[in-house]
Design an enzyme around this catalytic site. Structure first.
Site, PDB file in Angstrom:
ATOM      1  CB  CYS A 120      -7.055  -8.105  -8.373  1.00  0.00           C
ATOM      2  SG  CYS A 120      -7.210  -7.369  -6.728  1.00  0.00           S
ATOM      3  CB  CYS A 122      -8.581  -9.793  -3.466  1.00  0.00           C
ATOM      4  SG  CYS A 122      -9.728  -9.647  -4.832  1.00  0.00           S
ATOM      5  CB  CYS A 130      -6.236  -6.050  -3.547  1.00  0.00           C
ATOM      6  SG  CYS A 130      -8.028  -6.182  -3.417  1.00  0.00           S
ATOM      7  CE  LYS A 195     -12.376  -2.755  -6.887  1.00  0.00           C
ATOM      8  NZ  LYS A 195     -11.669  -4.012  -7.127  1.00  0.00           N
ATOM      9  NE  ARG A 205     -15.129  -7.176  -1.619  1.00  0.00           N
ATOM     10  CZ  ARG A 205     -14.928  -6.092  -0.893  1.00  0.00           C
ATOM     11  NH1 ARG A 205     -15.229  -6.098   0.401  1.00  0.00           N
ATOM     12  NH2 ARG A 205     -14.426  -5.011  -1.444  1.00  0.00           N
ATOM     13  NE  ARG A 217     -11.403  -5.970  -1.604  1.00  0.00           N
ATOM     14  CZ  ARG A 217     -10.909  -7.141  -1.233  1.00  0.00           C
ATOM     15  NH1 ARG A 217      -9.830  -7.201  -0.473  1.00  0.00           N
ATOM     16  NH2 ARG A 217     -11.519  -8.273  -1.599  1.00  0.00           N
ATOM     17  CD  GLU A 233      -6.381   6.766  -7.606  1.00  0.00           C
ATOM     18  OE1 GLU A 233      -5.676   6.269  -8.495  1.00  0.00           O
ATOM     19  OE2 GLU A 233      -6.271   6.467  -6.397  1.00  0.00           O
ATOM     20  CE  LYS A 248     -15.418  -3.332  -9.219  1.00  0.00           C
ATOM     21  NZ  LYS A 248     -14.384  -4.308  -9.080  1.00  0.00           N
ATOM     22  CB  SER A 274     -21.692  -8.551  -7.810  1.00  0.00           C
ATOM     23  OG  SER A 274     -21.044  -7.914  -6.715  1.00  0.00           O
TER      24      SER A 274
HETATM   25  C1  PBG Z   1     -11.078  -7.673  -7.343  1.00  0.00           C
HETATM   26  C2  PBG Z   1     -12.391  -7.269  -7.873  1.00  0.00           C
HETATM   27  C3  PBG Z   1     -13.597  -7.005  -7.197  1.00  0.00           C
HETATM   28  C4  PBG Z   1     -14.541  -6.759  -8.178  1.00  0.00           C
HETATM   29  C5  PBG Z   1     -13.900  -6.844  -9.405  1.00  0.00           C
HETATM   30  N1  PBG Z   1     -12.572  -7.137  -9.196  1.00  0.00           N
HETATM   31  C6  PBG Z   1     -13.950  -7.096  -5.770  1.00  0.00           C
HETATM   32  C7  PBG Z   1     -13.399  -6.191  -4.771  1.00  0.00           C
HETATM   33  O1  PBG Z   1     -12.713  -5.207  -5.047  1.00  0.00           O
HETATM   34  O2  PBG Z   1     -13.634  -6.523  -3.609  1.00  0.00           O
HETATM   35  C8  PBG Z   1     -15.996  -6.475  -7.912  1.00  0.00           C
HETATM   36  C9  PBG Z   1     -16.910  -6.813  -9.021  1.00  0.00           C
HETATM   37  C10 PBG Z   1     -18.328  -6.913  -8.635  1.00  0.00           C
HETATM   38  O3  PBG Z   1     -18.765  -6.663  -7.504  1.00  0.00           O
HETATM   39  O4  PBG Z   1     -19.095  -7.279  -9.528  1.00  0.00           O
HETATM   40  N2  PBG Z   1     -10.398  -6.758  -6.602  1.00  0.00           N
END
Ligand code: PBG
Length: 325
Positions: A120, A122, A130, A195, A205, A217, A233, A248, A274
């Site tokens: 990714c 980002c 991203c 996702k 983040r 996003r 998807e 996710k 997270s």
């Molecule tokens: C990158 C990414 C993200 C997460 C994993 N890869 C953040 C997002 O999409 O903003 C989130 C993982 C987490 O919150 O533990 N794009």
């Protein structure tokens, strides 16, 4: 099945009976541990938004990897915080970038640990989106080439599995083609297929310094109310060459995990993100729930819904509890 002939409590009478009829297992082999890699040397700094998780410099990775391995964990997923960001996220595909160095270090020190990499931009773009910007929107097709380049450079550094998390259309196909062309047909793709655009990414983040500098996003990540779209998807990503598909976040989307598991004959991963992790930690700290029990319950629920394995910040602590250590 009528009371009093049938009494479900009979099988709950004691621990061995309960374990005998247990339907879902949670063991260290089901857990993948995320690691945040930062520039510098000798760094092991706790991440404020993710209690018990650390920013690690490359030289500090082998110790953690060895510990994970010794607890029975089979894989880690790497996130990099680059030393510089630019509009095109160029450190993401720099052969000497933070993640490429991290992969090499891990493969040298703990060769049989599965190394998964986040694909990714980002964390690497100065605008925090991203993909590549065209005006204020993220340009899908221009981003594909950079994602493919990122995946190839990670494969070249030794990654076993690349995991695109950007949610651009067509990225799995673009990555598969590029990997095959460059001689990496053995490198697997774990696609973040469904996702969602989630509030639960907040602590990540902060940890990865990857919040978008403007906007959100919503034009690329999925809209939370939709489950049929998730199946589309997933179908697309499988068609394009995904080896494993991921849902996710995990717990707010257990229905999606269950449906993906039912519908497709592919391994299913789930990411306990997270915010899910931080919520349990925060409630534990306030004395409102027993954090260890709550964490186990969340993870077993994610497995019960159908995830073959779970990416979780709790991997080490849970593996310790499971191993009785
Ligand atoms: C990158 C990414 C993200 C997460 C994993 N890869 C953040 C997002 O999409 O903003 C989130 C993982 C987490 O919150 O533990 N794009």
């Amino acid at each position: 099945m009528r009371y009093p002939q049938y009494r479900p409590r009979r099988l709950r009478r004691n621990e061995p009976l309960r374990r005998l009829v247990q339907e879902t297992d949670l063991s260290p082999r089901h857990l993948v541990y995320p690691l945040f890699v930062v520039p510098g040397n000798g760094i092991r700094r706790e991440i404020p938004s993710l209690p018990g998780q650390f920013h690690l410099s490359v030289d500090k990775l082998p110790d953690v990897a060895r510990e994970a391995k010794s607890l029975g964990i089979l894989g880690v997923i790497l996130f990099g915080i680059p030393s510089r960001k630019d509009p095109l996220g160029s450190e993401a595909y720099d052969p000497d970038g933070i993640i490429q160095r991290a992969i090499k270090e891990l493969k040298n020190s703990v060769p049989d640990l599965v190394v998964i990499t986040d694909v990714c931009l980002c964390e690497y773009t100065d605008h925090g989106h991203c993909g590549v910007l065209k005006g204020e929107t993220v340009d899908n097709d221009a981003t594909l080439e950079l994602l493919a380049r990122t995946a190839v450079s990670q494969a070249r550094a030794g990654a076993d599995v690349v995991a695109p998390s950007d949610m651009m259309d067509g990225r799995v196909g673009a990555i598969r083609r590029a990997l095959d062309e460059e001689g990496f047909s053995d490198v697997s793709i774990l696609s973040y297929a469904a996702k969602y655009c989630s509030a639960f990414y907040g602590p990540f983040r902060e940890a990865a310094d990857s919040a978008p500098k403007f906007g959100d996003r919503k034009s690329y990540q999925m809209d939370p109310p939709n489950w049929r779209e998730a199946l589309r998807e997933v179908a697309m990503d499988i068609e394009e060459g995904a080896d494993i598909v991921m849902v996710k976040p995990a717990m707010p989307y257990l229905d999606v995990i269950a449906r993906v598991k039912e519908e497709f004959l592919y391994p299913v991963a789930a990411y306990q993100v997270s915010g899910e992790f931080a919520m349990v930690k925060a409630a534990d700290r306030l004395g409102w729930v027993d954090g260890n029990r709550a964490m186990m319950e969340c993870l077993v629920a994610i497995r019960r819904a159908g995830a073959d394995f779970v990416l979780t910040y709790a991997a080490l602590e849970v593996a310790r509890i499971l191993g009785g250590g």
